[in-house]
Design a protein around this motif. Structure first.
Motif, PDB file in Angstrom:
ATOM      1  N   VAL A 278       3.362   1.851  -2.636  1.00 22.98           N
ATOM      2  CA  VAL A 278       3.895   1.520  -3.964  1.00 22.98           C
ATOM      3  C   VAL A 278       3.173   0.307  -4.553  1.00 22.98           C
ATOM      4  O   VAL A 278       2.935   0.234  -5.759  1.00 22.98           O
ATOM      5  CB  VAL A 278       5.423   1.285  -3.887  1.00 22.98           C
ATOM      6  N   ALA A 279       2.794  -0.650  -3.698  1.00 24.83           N
ATOM      7  CA  ALA A 279       2.059  -1.829  -4.187  1.00 24.83           C
ATOM      8  C   ALA A 279       0.732  -1.397  -4.812  1.00 24.83           C
ATOM      9  O   ALA A 279       0.364  -1.853  -5.904  1.00 24.83           O
ATOM     10  CB  ALA A 279       1.818  -2.811  -3.043  1.00 24.83           C
ATOM     11  N   PHE A 280       0.025  -0.496  -4.139  1.00 27.04           N
ATOM     12  CA  PHE A 280      -1.232   0.018  -4.683  1.00 27.04           C
ATOM     13  C   PHE A 280      -0.962   0.761  -5.993  1.00 27.04           C
ATOM     14  O   PHE A 280      -1.685   0.607  -6.983  1.00 27.04           O
ATOM     15  CB  PHE A 280      -1.907   0.946  -3.653  1.00 27.04           C
ATOM     16  N   GLY A 281       0.111   1.547  -6.005  1.00 27.19           N
ATOM     17  CA  GLY A 281       0.497   2.268  -7.219  1.00 27.19           C
ATOM     18  C   GLY A 281       0.813   1.318  -8.374  1.00 27.19           C
ATOM     19  O   GLY A 281       0.573   1.636  -9.545  1.00 27.19           O
ATOM     20  N   PRO A 309      -2.212  -3.289   0.526  1.00 30.96           N
ATOM     21  CA  PRO A 309      -3.504  -2.648   0.237  1.00 30.96           C
ATOM     22  C   PRO A 309      -3.936  -2.761  -1.229  1.00 30.96           C
ATOM     23  O   PRO A 309      -3.138  -2.568  -2.137  1.00 30.96           O
ATOM     24  CB  PRO A 309      -3.269  -1.176   0.609  1.00 30.96           C
ATOM     25  N   THR A 310      -5.212  -3.092  -1.427  1.00 25.35           N
ATOM     26  CA  THR A 310      -5.783  -3.149  -2.781  1.00 25.35           C
ATOM     27  C   THR A 310      -7.026  -2.267  -2.911  1.00 25.35           C
ATOM     28  O   THR A 310      -7.687  -2.280  -3.935  1.00 25.35           O
ATOM     29  CB  THR A 310      -6.177  -4.602  -3.152  1.00 25.35           C
ATOM     30  N   THR A 311      -7.346  -1.534  -1.838  1.00 30.83           N
ATOM     31  CA  THR A 311      -8.498  -0.620  -1.886  1.00 30.83           C
ATOM     32  C   THR A 311      -8.075   0.723  -1.277  1.00 30.83           C
ATOM     33  O   THR A 311      -7.088   0.790  -0.527  1.00 30.83           O
ATOM     34  CB  THR A 311      -9.692  -1.144  -1.059  1.00 30.83           C
ATOM     35  N   LEU A 312      -8.833   1.762  -1.581  1.00 26.79           N
ATOM     36  CA  LEU A 312      -8.540   3.079  -1.006  1.00 26.79           C
ATOM     37  C   LEU A 312      -8.707   3.030   0.520  1.00 26.79           C
ATOM     38  O   LEU A 312      -7.940   3.649   1.255  1.00 26.79           O
ATOM     39  CB  LEU A 312      -9.445   4.146  -1.635  1.00 26.79           C
ATOM     40  N   GLU A 313      -9.704   2.288   0.955  1.00 28.82           N
ATOM     41  CA  GLU A 313      -9.929   2.114   2.402  1.00 28.82           C
ATOM     42  C   GLU A 313      -8.653   1.574   3.074  1.00 28.82           C
ATOM     43  O   GLU A 313      -8.187   2.104   4.083  1.00 28.82           O
ATOM     44  CB  GLU A 313     -11.086   1.113   2.580  1.00 28.82           C
TER      45      GLU A 313
END
Ligand code: ZN
Length: 369
Positions: A278-281, A309-313
């Motif tokens: 949700v954070a990435f979202g 997380p801030t990257t897809l990785e």
């Protein structure tokens, strides 16, 4: 919009040592109860729960939670209750244990006590339960006719759980204010009584949630890592559980949760917790809504400090193809998805662009150090 609706759990108690008062609380709701306990919690705290129940003189049937909140598990527990008609169904554990307790209570027309042993989501206070399939795929949210009668959190238990759960709860709570703002701007309905206009109380709570996170999350995580209960930890437990729960229900979700749901079709991120996704979202939501760079920078910095997380990785999607991500973007726009409450033009290509843009910014920031 003149109509408005507000809903909440009837009572919220957050206090150290509450695990020793389970019996007392059950007694205040009725003479009998069926208690669904997470297996780890039962092993660790079962004797203390039993002692408090014995002291309170409540007739309790105990069931160990099977691990997934799905139809078969609800049926199994309803069958275990037989003809006993317990006054209260209590859940002691994480979000899935509590949601299962809510669904069992709905079947048996009983009162609901949610005892949260982690602060990893805003599930405990809400009048809805997220149901899954047996294999862990999302089934659908079930809207209940009643809210929990009592929600209890024991900070001692929260700081003894892995800190990753608290951080995930912060990720979930991070979305609350931004999604409330989406819903206000798009004039969408909330989740109360079939969908009502947003009350001022909802926005005030969502804003308080955001302020608590910005002020106390960093200090809370540092303290919780050491197993310490400080005022910052207590503020963040309340933000993750009560403020975020009341905020999302009374204001509504938007693309942060919609993109979470879309990405969840990709197996790569199955090891990620709800709040981490949700954070990435939330970052994607800010891109979709064309928010100022300064706001994006603030949320990126917050997520980086938290280890969200801030990257897809970091989402476990480092090897996802463009086609995979486009499928997830389409899923984020399924009919009925929260994404539609976002105040922006919404297309699968636009969602995909937001995923890739967040990833690019996230990678660039990490490379700069
Ligand atoms: Zn959530």
């Amino acid at each position: 919009m003149s109509e408005r609706g507000y809903g909440s759990c009837a009572k919220y108690i957050q206090r150290r040592g509450e695990i020793d008062r389970v019996g007392e609380h059950l007694a205040s709701l009725g003479a009998s109860a069926l208690v669904i306990v997470d297996p780890f919690i039962d092993e660790t705290y079962g004797a203390r729960v039993d002692a408090s129940i014995a002291a309170a003189g409540v007739a309790v049937q105990r069931v160990i939670f099977g691990g997934e909140c799905w139809e078969g598990e609800v049926d199994r527990i309803v069958a275990a209750a037989g003809d006993s008609r317990p006054a209260t169904i209590a859940g002691i554990g994480g979000g899935k244990t509590l949601d299962t307790a809510k669904l069992v209570a709905a079947e048996l027309d009983a009162r609901i006590l949610c005892f949260a042993t982690v602060a990893s989501t805003d599930a405990p206070t809400s009048g809805l339960a997220m149901r899954y399939f047996e294999d862990g795929r999302t089934d659908r949210p079930i809207f209940l006719t009643r809210h929990p009668d009592m929600v209890i959190v024991d900070p001692e238990l929260v700081v003894r759980a892995p800190v990753r759960f608290l951080i995930a709860g912060i990720g979930d709570a991070l979305s609350t204010w931004y999604e409330a703002r989406s819903n206000r701007d798009s004039r969408s309905k909330n989740y109360i009584a079939g969908g009502q206009g947003m009350p001022l109380a909802g926005m005030a709570i969502a804003r308080a949630c955001h302020e608590a996170l910005m002020r106390d999350a960093r200090g809370a995580v540092a303290a919780a890592r050491e197993g310490l209960v400080t005022p910052a930890v207590e503020n963040i437990i309340e933000a993750n559980t009560l403020l975020s729960g009341l905020g999302f229900e009374n204001c509504g979700c938007s693309a942060a949760h919609g993109i979470h749901n879309g990405l969840s079709i990709l197996p790569g991120c199955h090891s990620k917790l709800h709040g981490e996704k949700v954070a990435f979202g939330t970052l994607c939501l800010l891109v979709l809504e064309d928010r100022p760079q300064a706001e994006l920078d603030e949320v990126f910095a917050f997520c980086e400090d938290m280890g969200l997380p801030t990257t897809l990785e970091a989402m476990g999607l480092g090897s996802a193809t463009r086609e995979d991500l486009l499928r997830a973007s389409e899923a984020a726009l399924n009919p009925g998805e929260a994404t539609h409450a976002t105040d922006a033009e919404l297309t699968p290509e636009g969602i995909l662009a937001s995923l890739l843009a967040v990833d690019a910014m996230g990678r660039a920031r990490l490379a700069r150090g």
